[in-house]
Scaffold this motif. Sequence first.
Motif, PDB file in Angstrom:
ATOM      1  N   UNK A 161       5.424 -12.334  -9.197  1.00 40.48           N
ATOM      2  CA  UNK A 161       6.364 -11.476  -8.991  1.00 40.48           C
ATOM      3  C   UNK A 161       6.352 -10.354  -7.864  1.00 40.48           C
ATOM      4  N   UNK A 162       5.111 -10.387  -7.380  1.00 40.87           N
ATOM      5  CA  UNK A 162       4.750  -9.246  -6.425  1.00 40.87           C
ATOM      6  C   UNK A 162       5.178  -9.995  -5.019  1.00 40.87           C
ATOM      7  N   UNK A 163       5.428 -11.176  -5.027  1.00 36.56           N
ATOM      8  CA  UNK A 163       5.954 -11.737  -3.787  1.00 36.56           C
ATOM      9  C   UNK A 163       7.347 -11.439  -3.404  1.00 36.56           C
ATOM     10  N   UNK A 223       9.017  -6.266 -12.329  1.00 35.15           N
ATOM     11  CA  UNK A 223       8.130  -5.425 -11.069  1.00 35.15           C
ATOM     12  C   UNK A 223       8.205  -3.916 -11.519  1.00 35.15           C
ATOM     13  N   UNK A 224       9.141  -3.391 -12.088  1.00 32.49           N
ATOM     14  CA  UNK A 224       9.424  -2.174 -12.534  1.00 32.49           C
ATOM     15  C   UNK A 224       8.257  -1.666 -13.535  1.00 32.49           C
ATOM     16  N   UNK A 225       8.144  -2.679 -14.415  1.00 31.31           N
ATOM     17  CA  UNK A 225       6.953  -2.253 -15.432  1.00 31.31           C
ATOM     18  C   UNK A 225       5.618  -2.041 -14.775  1.00 31.31           C
ATOM     19  N   UNK A 226       5.593  -3.038 -13.940  1.00 29.81           N
ATOM     20  CA  UNK A 226       4.169  -2.853 -12.942  1.00 29.81           C
ATOM     21  C   UNK A 226       4.169  -1.555 -12.225  1.00 29.81           C
ATOM     22  N   UNK A 227       5.315  -1.314 -11.705  1.00 30.10           N
ATOM     23  CA  UNK A 227       5.439  -0.189 -10.743  1.00 30.10           C
ATOM     24  C   UNK A 227       5.120   1.265 -11.747  1.00 30.10           C
ATOM     25  N   UNK A 228       5.639   1.093 -12.921  1.00 29.64           N
ATOM     26  CA  UNK A 228       5.502   2.239 -13.807  1.00 29.64           C
ATOM     27  C   UNK A 228       3.954   2.670 -14.184  1.00 29.64           C
ATOM     28  N   UNK A 229       3.517   1.421 -14.369  1.00 32.51           N
ATOM     29  CA  UNK A 229       1.931   1.355 -14.543  1.00 32.51           C
ATOM     30  C   UNK A 229       1.352   2.078 -13.388  1.00 32.51           C
ATOM     31  N   UNK A 230       1.500   1.426 -12.438  1.00 31.65           N
ATOM     32  CA  UNK A 230       0.650   1.780 -11.194  1.00 31.65           C
ATOM     33  C   UNK A 230       0.886   3.348 -10.929  1.00 31.65           C
ATOM     34  N   UNK A 231       2.159   4.049 -11.074  1.00 29.09           N
ATOM     35  CA  UNK A 231       2.582   5.309 -10.989  1.00 29.09           C
ATOM     36  C   UNK A 231       1.686   6.315 -11.859  1.00 29.09           C
ATOM     37  N   UNK A 271       4.224   2.735  -1.011  1.00 32.32           N
ATOM     38  CA  UNK A 271       3.196   1.619  -1.025  1.00 32.32           C
ATOM     39  C   UNK A 271       3.189   1.069  -2.283  1.00 32.32           C
ATOM     40  N   UNK A 272       3.438   1.614  -3.523  1.00 30.00           N
ATOM     41  CA  UNK A 272       3.646   0.914  -4.883  1.00 30.00           C
ATOM     42  C   UNK A 272       4.892  -0.021  -4.916  1.00 30.00           C
ATOM     43  N   UNK A 273       5.870   0.398  -3.991  1.00 33.88           N
ATOM     44  CA  UNK A 273       7.179  -0.421  -4.000  1.00 33.88           C
ATOM     45  C   UNK A 273       7.045  -1.640  -3.299  1.00 33.88           C
ATOM     46  N   UNK A 274       6.207  -1.552  -2.347  1.00 30.45           N
ATOM     47  CA  UNK A 274       5.743  -2.625  -1.477  1.00 30.45           C
ATOM     48  C   UNK A 274       4.878  -3.807  -2.110  1.00 30.45           C
ATOM     49  N   UNK A 275       4.057  -2.863  -3.058  1.00 32.91           N
ATOM     50  CA  UNK A 275       2.968  -3.730  -3.627  1.00 32.91           C
ATOM     51  C   UNK A 275       3.580  -4.661  -4.913  1.00 32.91           C
ATOM     52  N   UNK A 276       4.622  -4.301  -5.503  1.00 25.17           N
ATOM     53  CA  UNK A 276       5.314  -4.869  -6.488  1.00 25.17           C
ATOM     54  C   UNK A 276       6.545  -5.768  -5.981  1.00 25.17           C
ATOM     55  N   UNK A 277       6.604  -6.062  -4.663  1.00 25.94           N
ATOM     56  CA  UNK A 277       7.602  -6.991  -4.269  1.00 25.94           C
ATOM     57  C   UNK A 277       8.990  -6.576  -3.682  1.00 25.94           C
ATOM     58  N   UNK A 278       9.065  -5.135  -3.523  1.00 27.67           N
ATOM     59  CA  UNK A 278      10.203  -4.638  -2.705  1.00 27.67           C
ATOM     60  C   UNK A 278      10.234  -4.106  -1.362  1.00 27.67           C
ATOM     61  N   UNK A 299      16.734   1.396  -8.509  1.00 25.19           N
ATOM     62  CA  UNK A 299      16.499   0.537  -9.633  1.00 25.19           C
ATOM     63  C   UNK A 299      15.555   1.388 -10.589  1.00 25.19           C
ATOM     64  N   UNK A 300      14.583   1.798 -10.215  1.00 26.36           N
ATOM     65  CA  UNK A 300      13.672   2.550 -11.138  1.00 26.36           C
ATOM     66  C   UNK A 300      14.163   3.657 -11.791  1.00 26.36           C
TER      67      UNK A 300
END
Length: 373
Positions: A271-273, A312-320, A330-337, A346-347
């Motif tokens: 999913x991060x691709x 992607x958004x769930x993982x971004x929320x966890x990282x944030x 950086x978090x946006x890029x790391x989860x595939x955006x 979207x968030x």
Amino acid sequence: MSTIAYDLTFLETPLLPRAAEHNKLKWMSLTYDDSAEGGESLINVIDDGFSYTLSMLLKEKKEFPFAMGEMVFLNESGQQQAVDLSMFDSLSFMAKCSSDNTLTFSLFTLDENASRQGDARSDRISTRYFHCNTQWQSFDIDITRLDTPEWWYKWYDQALSEQEYSLSRVKKISFGSSIQSPVNVQSTISIRAIVFNGKDWVYLYVFCALWLLSGALLLVWLLKAHNSYLMTKIKDTLNKERPIIAYQQLSIESHRDKDKAAILKCLATDYANSELNLEYIVHKLGINRNKINDILKTECGYTFSTYLNKLRLNEAARLLSENQDANVSEIAYSVGYKNVPYFNKLFKNEYGCSPTLFQHGNPSAVYHTKTAS
């Protein structure tokens, strides 16, 4: 509170009724006329309790006959004493005369250069004229801009240019005749509602400052309440997603169906691709595009793109939540955006706030609970 501020700002001190306990200024009645200087004019106080009523008769024996009723200020012991009227700027009253008359209002102050012990006339006299008739009329005299007669400057050798006087030491006020008052006519002068008026803006400024401070505190409270509501809403949203995440993990581990397991596993790992899309899954797994959408819709209730965004958004929320100092881009890029503004949009649609606000709102406890579940 506004009423108190108004009362403290706009000062009103009445002189009548004279015996009222709440009166701050104590005074007594005296009269003065030209009989002390060879004249025959007469003046008497008829009433000084509830009104200030004078009976006056000017006689022509003296070239300029005069008579006045004086209100002499007293201290608490009943002794004559100058009072401080500097907090006031005007004197209001109502007056009525038995016949047309032009009268003089006078204010007597101690003058540091001219006032002499035992010589009442050496006290600085400042005057204003007013006309009264048989009907009650209202008057408002500015006590800061009265005129001192020229004879006073001449008698006590004072510079005519020195027009300033101090209201901090006022001995008395008076109402009396003028050079245009009728002579050989018995006159009755009635005065009531005598009030000193002033303004002290300090209290109004303090009230305004307190009002602004209260408004600021209320605004801070509202912002905190809104933030608390927002965090509660986010927590509810995350709790709703918990069954989906749990089901995905269970689906991956259960190996029920080869295609379903392959699709979920591919999404869970890739999913991060940023290049991941439906064609990517079709090409990688060799599964028909319609079948992919059908499996995701049946098992998870979402289309391919919606499910991928949720991952992607769930993982971004966890990282944030776990990385307070991390850069949102950086978090946006790391989860595939690739597109950060699109990620922000979207968030916000998903969680009701921007990634920055979510990050500093510190909802990490929600994720700890979710992981434990």
